[in-house]
Design a protein around this motif. Structure first.
Motif, PDB file in Angstrom:
ATOM      1  N   ASP A  38      -0.057  -1.109  -2.246  1.00  6.04           N
ATOM      2  CA  ASP A  38       0.483  -0.702  -3.870  1.00  6.04           C
ATOM      3  C   ASP A  38       0.142  -1.000  -4.771  1.00  6.04           C
ATOM      4  N   LYS A  39       0.093  -0.571  -5.905  1.00  2.00           N
ATOM      5  CA  LYS A  39      -0.719  -0.668  -6.882  1.00  2.00           C
ATOM      6  C   LYS A  39      -1.001  -2.448  -7.668  1.00  2.00           C
ATOM      7  N   ASP A  40       0.009  -4.012  -7.057  1.00  2.00           N
ATOM      8  CA  ASP A  40      -0.389  -4.562  -7.574  1.00  2.00           C
ATOM      9  C   ASP A  40      -0.977  -5.259  -5.965  1.00  2.00           C
ATOM     10  N   GLY A  41      -1.493  -4.179  -5.341  1.00  2.00           N
ATOM     11  CA  GLY A  41      -1.874  -5.238  -4.112  1.00  2.00           C
ATOM     12  C   GLY A  41      -1.460  -5.505  -2.750  1.00  2.00           C
ATOM     13  N   ASN A  42       0.263  -5.219  -2.912  1.00  2.00           N
ATOM     14  CA  ASN A  42       0.807  -5.511  -1.652  1.00  2.00           C
ATOM     15  C   ASN A  42       0.053  -4.144  -0.557  1.00  2.00           C
ATOM     16  N   MET A  43       0.514  -4.945   0.994  1.00  2.00           N
ATOM     17  CA  MET A  43       0.748  -4.010   1.545  1.00  2.00           C
ATOM     18  C   MET A  43       2.173  -3.186   2.045  1.00  2.00           C
ATOM     19  N   LEU A  44       2.445  -2.631   2.456  1.00  2.00           N
ATOM     20  CA  LEU A  44       3.863  -1.677   2.015  1.00  2.00           C
ATOM     21  C   LEU A  44       3.617  -1.297   3.796  1.00  2.00           C
ATOM     22  N   LEU A  45       4.630  -1.048   4.580  1.00  2.00           N
ATOM     23  CA  LEU A  45       5.120  -0.687   5.783  1.00  2.00           C
ATOM     24  C   LEU A  45       6.591  -0.126   6.152  1.00  2.00           C
ATOM     25  N   ALA A  46       6.481   1.054   6.820  1.00  2.00           N
ATOM     26  CA  ALA A  46       7.882   1.467   7.299  1.00  2.00           C
ATOM     27  C   ALA A  46       8.509   1.935   8.497  1.00  2.00           C
ATOM     28  N   LEU A  47       9.233   1.342   8.943  1.00  2.00           N
ATOM     29  CA  LEU A  47      10.034   1.273  10.458  1.00  2.00           C
ATOM     30  C   LEU A  47      11.083   2.652  10.578  1.00  2.00           C
ATOM     31  N   ASN A  48      10.933   3.044  12.040  1.00  2.00           N
ATOM     32  CA  ASN A  48      11.989   4.286  12.133  1.00  2.00           C
ATOM     33  C   ASN A  48      12.664   3.521  12.762  1.00  2.00           C
ATOM     34  N   LEU A  49      14.070   4.431  12.453  1.00  2.00           N
ATOM     35  CA  LEU A  49      15.071   4.173  13.346  1.00  2.00           C
ATOM     36  C   LEU A  49      14.806   4.547  14.770  1.00  2.00           C
TER      37      LEU A  49
ATOM     38  N   LEU B  32       4.666  -6.653   2.239  1.00  2.63           N
ATOM     39  CA  LEU B  32       3.763  -8.026   2.439  1.00  2.63           C
ATOM     40  C   LEU B  32       2.637  -8.161   1.031  1.00  2.63           C
ATOM     41  N   SER B  33       2.863  -9.221   1.107  1.00  2.00           N
ATOM     42  CA  SER B  33       2.569  -9.843  -0.210  1.00  2.00           C
ATOM     43  C   SER B  33       0.897 -10.150  -0.211  1.00  2.00           C
ATOM     44  N   PRO B  34      -0.285 -10.184  -0.899  1.00  2.19           N
ATOM     45  CA  PRO B  34      -1.068 -10.972  -0.842  1.00  2.19           C
ATOM     46  C   PRO B  34      -1.422 -12.184   0.040  1.00  2.19           C
ATOM     47  N   ASP B  35      -0.007 -13.549  -0.178  1.00  2.04           N
ATOM     48  CA  ASP B  35      -0.275 -14.280   0.374  1.00  2.04           C
ATOM     49  C   ASP B  35      -0.072 -13.954   1.639  1.00  2.04           C
ATOM     50  N   GLY B  36       0.777 -13.030   2.425  1.00  2.00           N
ATOM     51  CA  GLY B  36       0.302 -13.174   4.043  1.00  2.00           C
ATOM     52  C   GLY B  36       2.563 -12.791   3.985  1.00  2.00           C
ATOM     53  N   LYS B  37       2.851 -13.460   2.765  1.00  2.00           N
ATOM     54  CA  LYS B  37       4.279 -13.183   3.045  1.00  2.00           C
ATOM     55  C   LYS B  37       5.199 -11.694   3.245  1.00  2.00           C
ATOM     56  N   MET B  38       6.395 -10.996   3.806  1.00  2.00           N
ATOM     57  CA  MET B  38       7.045 -10.662   4.042  1.00  2.00           C
ATOM     58  C   MET B  38       8.869 -10.106   3.314  1.00  2.00           C
ATOM     59  N   HIS B  39       8.538  -9.263   2.647  1.00  2.00           N
ATOM     60  CA  HIS B  39       9.587  -9.189   1.386  1.00  2.00           C
ATOM     61  C   HIS B  39      10.650  -7.966   1.851  1.00  2.00           C
ATOM     62  N   PRO B  40      11.463  -7.899   2.521  1.00  2.00           N
ATOM     63  CA  PRO B  40      11.740  -6.849   2.460  1.00  2.00           C
ATOM     64  C   PRO B  40      11.960  -5.893   1.480  1.00  2.00           C
ATOM     65  N   PHE B  41      11.803  -5.066   1.568  1.00  6.25           N
ATOM     66  CA  PHE B  41      11.962  -3.781   0.133  1.00  6.25           C
ATOM     67  C   PHE B  41      12.738  -2.828  -0.380  1.00  6.25           C
ATOM     68  N   ALA B  42      13.475  -1.911   0.619  1.00  2.00           N
ATOM     69  CA  ALA B  42      13.832  -1.042   0.699  1.00  2.00           C
ATOM     70  C   ALA B  42      14.392  -0.630   2.082  1.00  2.00           C
TER      71      ALA B  42
ATOM     72  N   ILE C 204      -1.557  -9.770  11.327  1.00  2.00           N
ATOM     73  CA  ILE C 204      -1.153  -9.875  10.149  1.00  2.00           C
ATOM     74  C   ILE C 204       0.739 -10.168   9.872  1.00  2.00           C
ATOM     75  N   TYR C 205       1.272  -9.297  10.492  1.00  2.00           N
ATOM     76  CA  TYR C 205       2.260  -9.631  10.335  1.00  2.00           C
ATOM     77  C   TYR C 205       3.258  -8.410  11.507  1.00  2.00           C
ATOM     78  N   SER C 206       4.166  -9.125  12.383  1.00  2.00           N
ATOM     79  CA  SER C 206       4.771  -8.760  13.675  1.00  2.00           C
ATOM     80  C   SER C 206       6.067  -9.174  13.613  1.00  2.00           C
ATOM     81  N   TRP C 207       6.784  -7.697  13.643  1.00  2.00           N
ATOM     82  CA  TRP C 207       8.121  -7.382  13.818  1.00  2.00           C
ATOM     83  C   TRP C 207       8.742  -7.507  15.069  1.00  2.00           C
ATOM     84  N   PRO C 208       9.683  -7.635  15.298  1.00  2.00           N
ATOM     85  CA  PRO C 208      10.648  -7.578  16.595  1.00  2.00           C
ATOM     86  C   PRO C 208      10.807  -5.924  17.010  1.00  2.00           C
TER      87      PRO C 208
END
Lengths: 681, 459
Positions: free
Chosen positions: A164-175, A194-204, A145-149
């Motif tokens: 989340d409550k708006d239907g996005n999926m949140l991922l968290a990445l360790n240092l 990750l919004s439902p359309d598959g786009k990734m938005h850096p969140f925090a 669904i989504y891949s990161w380096p």
């Protein structure tokens, strides 16, 4: 099915609890262990029994993720990359659970979620959707669904997804970890949306080791953090878009397209001031909602779950439960929002799980599945992995249900009416405040400690609440609230857990309590308390010099007889576990901590390792300052508590009496495992 | 940095120890293959050539070119014995066998078989790298611990460390002969194998042909250093129990980090089939990285403790293929192949499994949708790769092989890297064999829009 649970209106609920309390001795008889009799503390294992879910021999169920499926089976992902579907994990009617392999070969799956009909697994490098298209019970489509380096560093763990409550999926990445935390590849130290359309938005960003995420009842996102560099102690924080949560490494990517974070690494001062002080002058730094004092409320915060309508864990609905891997336990967090900011208190809840607790999920009956692994890290629960289920017996625990801030102090809410006499006594309580350093060092001692004294106490007419008016409140500080003297009105029970830690981000406005003759605390008490006050502490570590001889003694004219270099191995081990010397050997010992957490070396009297380890644990918030070395004749010699990558050399003379002298790391959570023997013969 | 420095003293100690052992190790002696003078009884069955090629699937088919450097036996059952007799020795050579050949090598009378048995999953002592014993009693031989054999027609490598028997002044034996280790194609297949007494022999290193052609080259030996006593002063640490992974009833598709040439691959997948035909693939480049036969993976570095390397290690004899992306758009057929596709330009879509559990990897590259599938070929012991491309742009090519030397052997068969492995391309496909800065590349132009490309790797 799980959604069809009937919600009991609060009034009826309390009536039910009232009945339960009345029937208390009767119910108690049905438990394995005798319940508390009048005046005796309730036992966790009676109120909250732990059931172990059987695991087939040879199946290494090192739990990384869990999700309950609509057919009441439990999906479990493992660190070895498998996804198992477990039927009858409740072991109903004494029948064993049944395991079926659904998927395998994934890369250390530390997050699993069932979302809109599909299982999603978070591997190290991607979010994968698993589907069984031919219906044979095994996944045959592993869709990225989504891949990161990734840099290839082992410490780059990946967690999620959280819907989340708006239907996005949140991922968290360790240092990553290279002797310190580093963001070695893009988006490490970030939460991604990750919004439902598959786009990734850096969140925090600002994350160090965001192993657990959840929504609370309001639908707000929370994550739990692990102590380390820039993180003085574990905590839970409210995550909003564009946040920076404290570890500067993720800011490396703040200038990338789509980043909502404006801070830069150079904006973050490494001064060791408290985090809230720095945050005051550097907008954009978000401080934790609730701190978890290190070693008291965990050492390695892992999972978090909202006690929502799916749970049945007693009177704490709407609170969050937070797991700890190293201490194999769950703590409880009751938050409130003051001036738009989350804050609140953390309390002990249940300890004694069998391995390192990583994941929690609600069963359909409101019990709590607890998935565990301790490989490579060690935990109080000695098993390498495990799956257990926490139940509530239905017996009302006597606890501080929540603490809320007031303009002039705190209000404690209890789970049962309190005995008014005990509640009115100032000596039933002990309050103090402290905070942590915000710096690149690993962890922090408790600093700026000070006692708070009680000026007035008011008990609510229903005896469920007690308001404490303090001499002063310290905004930004953690407030330790102990209520050892409180007794329940019924049965004169003491509290099952008599303390909590409230993080006071904001002092609320509102009406202060009018101090009257009725609620005023007599001055003698405060005088007495002041007498016990340790006052402010600078946070520098004290070193007992006789047991920590850092220079070669002057009378060692020929130098040491023996030079020992001791290191560490991953998984809480000294690299040498047996050292043999002759009585009276002059020893120069260098302990080099090449691990990624703090360690010390403590040599004890024969057979005293457990005792010393337990004493170190009881040092509480002062432990770090004391190098976790208890003041005891059982401690013979010790090094300082060492940051990762540091070393310390001590000189001592081996005991003249032959025997086996244990040495151990007394850092809380380590002493059971990290040991060796100095054999004097 | 301090963290790293702490490790230096330990490293120095271990380096010093191994250096001590190496210092005694004499230089290797190359057996000259410009003539047969090094051998006692050359006869007419053994000849020298400069080049040879044997067909991977047709028994006895051999091509040679005149010259020296390669020792070839095309007849049967003759033994070539060296004049000099290395005692305690480390012996190395390359060899090539024809399909169904069963040659041997002898070290002081102890026989090691070089049988064509590359398709066997579990080798017997009469198979490749098995030790055959002639003693009247006791075991008949010792099989290799795993099958690391390659296909016939390819150059293979054997390294033998042999410790000769010891006799006292009276001629009584005080220590038996021992193979300290035997390594086939880089895989340890025998370790510390004690050998039964076969009496005193004056036989040195000897080669024997049987049941088909065999060729040898790069034969060398060196004196083994004195056996090192077990270090008594060193720290004893119990060995970590290795964690291995093997597919049993269906293919195992395992995501991991992978050490490969230039570093660690983080988006790698390895696929092991129950038949023992295995490969690794880079999901972010669409690259077939390596192939091997036999056991699948050692997972210890991933699953023991924290698994800090997080790397899976192939257990067999690995053929390293190219690390560049499989597909590229070239402005003209002589343009340089790109070294890598930037992370964000390559959309990996994951994989789906067929009824046999074999994965098809899917990705998007520019406008092109690609499906890439590898299937084990039980007949050749190799792997057949099929790539289908939809919406391909103009001038898209696929690279099949990249090496210093690629030789067309006719009928779609190519020998890569001096017979390290074969590529077989369907006859109708017209590949381009082109020169590169470092050697040669075999590439195939893809059709616009919809395209199917397939080939096999045989090793």
């Amino acid at each position: 099915m799980k959604n069809s649970q009937i919600t009991i209106p609060p009034a009826i609920k309390y009536l039910v609890y009232g009945l339960l309390i009345t029937c208390f001795p009767l119910i108690a008889k049905t438990q394995n262990k005798p319940a508390a009799t009048a005046g005796e503390k309730q036992q966790e294992d009676v109120i909250y029994p732990i059931r172990t879910v059987a695991i087939p021999q040879g199946l290494m169920l090192e739990v990384g993720g869990m999700a309950l499926l609509p057919n009441d089976a439990l999906a479990v992902s493992t660190r070895r990359g498998e996804v198992w579907i477990i039927h009858n994990p409740y072991m109903k009617n004494g029948q064993l659970p049944q395991y079926r392999l659904f998927a395998r070969g994934l890369h250390e799956v530390l997050g699993l979620a069932y979302i809109k009909g599909d299982l999603y697994a978070t591997q190290r490098s991607e979010l994968t959707r698993l589907r069984d298209l031919d219906g044979n019970g095994e996944a045959d489509e592993y869709e990225t669904i989504y891949s990161w380096p990734l840099s290839g560093n082992y410490h780059e763990y990946s967690y999620g997804p959280l819907l989340d409550k708006d239907g996005n999926m949140l991922l968290a990445l360790n240092l990553g970890w290279t002797g310190k935390e580093q963001s070695l590849s893009k988006w490490k130290g970030w939460m991604l949306k990750l919004s439902p359309d598959g786009k990734m938005h850096p969140f925090a960003t600002g994350f160090r080791s965001p192993a657990g995420m959840t929504l609370n009842n309001a639908g707000d996102v929370f994550y739990v953090e692990n102590q380390g560099g820039w993180v003085g102690s574990g905590f839970i924080a409210h995550v909003e878009e564009g946040d920076f949560h404290g570890h500067p490494e993720g800011l490396r990517w703040a200038n990338q397209p789509g980043s909502p974070v404006k801070l830069q690494i150079k904006d973050i001062p490494n001064t060791g001031e408290p985090m809230f002080e720095v945050a005051k002058r550097m907008p954009g730094i978000k401080t934790p909602a609730v701190w978890f004092p290190h070693t008291i409320l965990g050492i390695s915060t892992s999972g978090v779950i909202n006690y929502d309508e799916h749970g049945k864990m007693g009177p704490f609905e709407g609170q969050l439960l937070v797991g700890d891997q190293g201490q194999s336990k769950i703590i409880r967090v009751a938050m409130e929002k003051v001036k738009g900011v989350y804050q609140g208190a953390a309390f002990p809840f249940r300890e004694g799980f069998s391995s390192g607790l990583l994941r929690m999920t609600w069963g359909s009956d409101g019990s709590l599945f607890v998935g565990m692994t301790s490989r490579g890290w060690g935990s109080t629960g000695r098993q390498l992995y495990g799956l257990q289920r926490l139940e509530w017996s239905g017996i009302m625990p006597f606890e501080i249900k929540s603490i809320s801030a007031r303009p002039d102090g705190f209000e404690l809410e209890f789970t049962m009416p309190v005995d008014e006499v005990s509640a009115r006594k100032a000596s039933s309580y002990e309050l103090s405040s402290f905070t942590y350093k915000y710096h690149s060092d690993y962890g922090s001692p408790a600093i700026n400690q000070g006692k708070r004294s009680i000026k007035a106490i008011a008990v609510s007419p229903d005896k469920m609440r007690v308001r404490l008016v303090l001499d002063s409140l310290k905004e930004g500080y953690i407030h330790e609230v102990k209520a050892e003297g409180i007794r329940a009105a019924e049965g004169h029970l003491p509290l099952m857990h008599n303390y909590g830690y409230y993080t006071l981000n904001k002092i609320p406005d509102g009406e202060k309590l009018t101090i009257s003759a009725e609620n005023r605390v007599a001055a003698e008490h405060n005088m007495a308390m002041m007498g016990h006050s340790t006052g402010k502490s600078s946070g520098t570590r004290s070193v007992p010099s006789a047991k920590h001889q850092a220079k070669q003694p002057a009378d060692w004219s020929d130098g040491p007889d023996r030079t020992i270099v001791l290191g560490t191995r991953p998984g809480l081990k000294f690299d040498t576990e047996l050292i043999t010397v002759k009585p009276g050997t002059k020893i120069k010992l260098t302990f080099a901590n090449n691990d990624d957490m703090q360690h010390n070396f403590v040599l004890t009297a024969p057979g005293a390792a457990n005792q010393v380890g337990e004493m170190a644990l009881k040092l509480g918030i002062n432990g770090e300052k004391l190098n976790y070395v208890p003041s005891s004749p059982l401690v013979l010699f010790n090094t300082l508590l060492l940051q990762p990558g540091k070393s310390d050399t001590i000189y001592f003379t081996a005991p003249s009496k032959r025997g086996e002298y244990p040495y151990l790391c007394t850092y809380p959570g380590h002493y059971m495992i990290m040991r060796g023997i100095l054999k004097v013969e | 940095m301090k963290f790293i420095l702490k490790k230096v003293p330990l490293l120095l100690i271990s380096t010093a120890l191994s250096f001590g052992a190496m210092a005694q190790s004499p230089a290797a002696t190359n057996v000259p293959l410009t003539s047969l003078n090094s051998f006692r009884n050359a006869g007419n069955d053994w000849k020298l050539y400069s080049w040879t090629s044997m067909d991977p699937q047709r028994p006895g088919k051999i091509k040679v070119k005149p010259g020296t450097g390669i020792l070839v036996n095309t007849k049967n059952e003759t033994t070539l014995v060296m004049e000099s007799q290395p005692g305690d020795s480390e012996i190395e050579f390359d060899f090539m066998i024809s399909k169904n050949s069963r040659p041997s090598v002898f070290v002081q009378g102890y026989e090691i078989k070089l049988t064509d048995s590359h398709l066997k999953q579990v080798p017997a002592f009469s198979d490749m790298a098995g030790i055959v014993l002639s003693a009247q009693t006791g075991p008949k031989g010792f099989p290799a611990s795993m099958n690391a054999a390659k296909a016939p027609g390819l150059w293979q490598h054997l390294k033998i460390r042999f410790r000769a028997p010891r006799f006292d002044a009276s001629g009584a034996k005080i220590a038996g002969a021992r193979f300290e280790d035997i390594t086939l194609n880089g895989v340890l297949v025998h370790a510390q194998t004690e050998l039964p007494d076969i009496g005193k022999t004056n036989a040195g290193l000897a080669f024997k042909g049987e049941a088909g052609p065999v060729a040898f080259r790069n034969v060398s030996y060196r004196q083994l250093p004195q056996a090192q006593p077990s270090p008594s002063s060193g720290r004893y640490r119990p060995a970590t129990n290795p964690i291995s992974l093997d597919p049993t009833d269906s293919p195992y598709i395992l995501r991991s980090f992978l050490n490969f040439n230039s570093g660690k691959r983080t988006h790698a997948v390895s696929v092991g089939s129950p038949g023992g035909i295995n490969y690794s693939y880079d999901l972010k480049q669409g690259t077939l990285l390596q192939v091997w036969r036999g056991q699948f993976l050692n997972m210890t570095d991933m699953w023991h403790e924290r698994g800090e390397p997080q790397t899976a290690k192939p257990l067999g004899s690995v053929i390293l293929l190219s690390e560049e992306p499989a597909l590229a758009v070239l402005s003209d057929p002589s343009a340089t192949w790109p070294a890598a596709i930037p992370f964000d330009d390559f959309a990996n879509k994951g994989y789906s499994l067929d009824a046999n559990g074999l994965p098809t990897f899917r990705y998007r590259l520019g406008t092109a949708d690609i499906a890439d599938k590898m299937e084990p070929d039980a007949n050749s012991g190799g792997l057949r790769r099929s790539i289908s491309i939809e919406n391909a742009p103009a001038n898209m090519y696929m690279v099949i092989a990249r090496s210093k030397l690629i030789e067309a052997l006719g009928k779609g068969l190519y020998s890569v890297n001096n017979s390290e492995y074969f590529i077989r391309i369907p006859k109708k496909t017209k590949p381009i064999l082109r020169a590169t800065a470092s050697g040669q590349e075999l590439i195939i132009p893809t059709a616009r829009q919809s395209s199917q490309v397939s080939y096999s790797i045989i090793w």
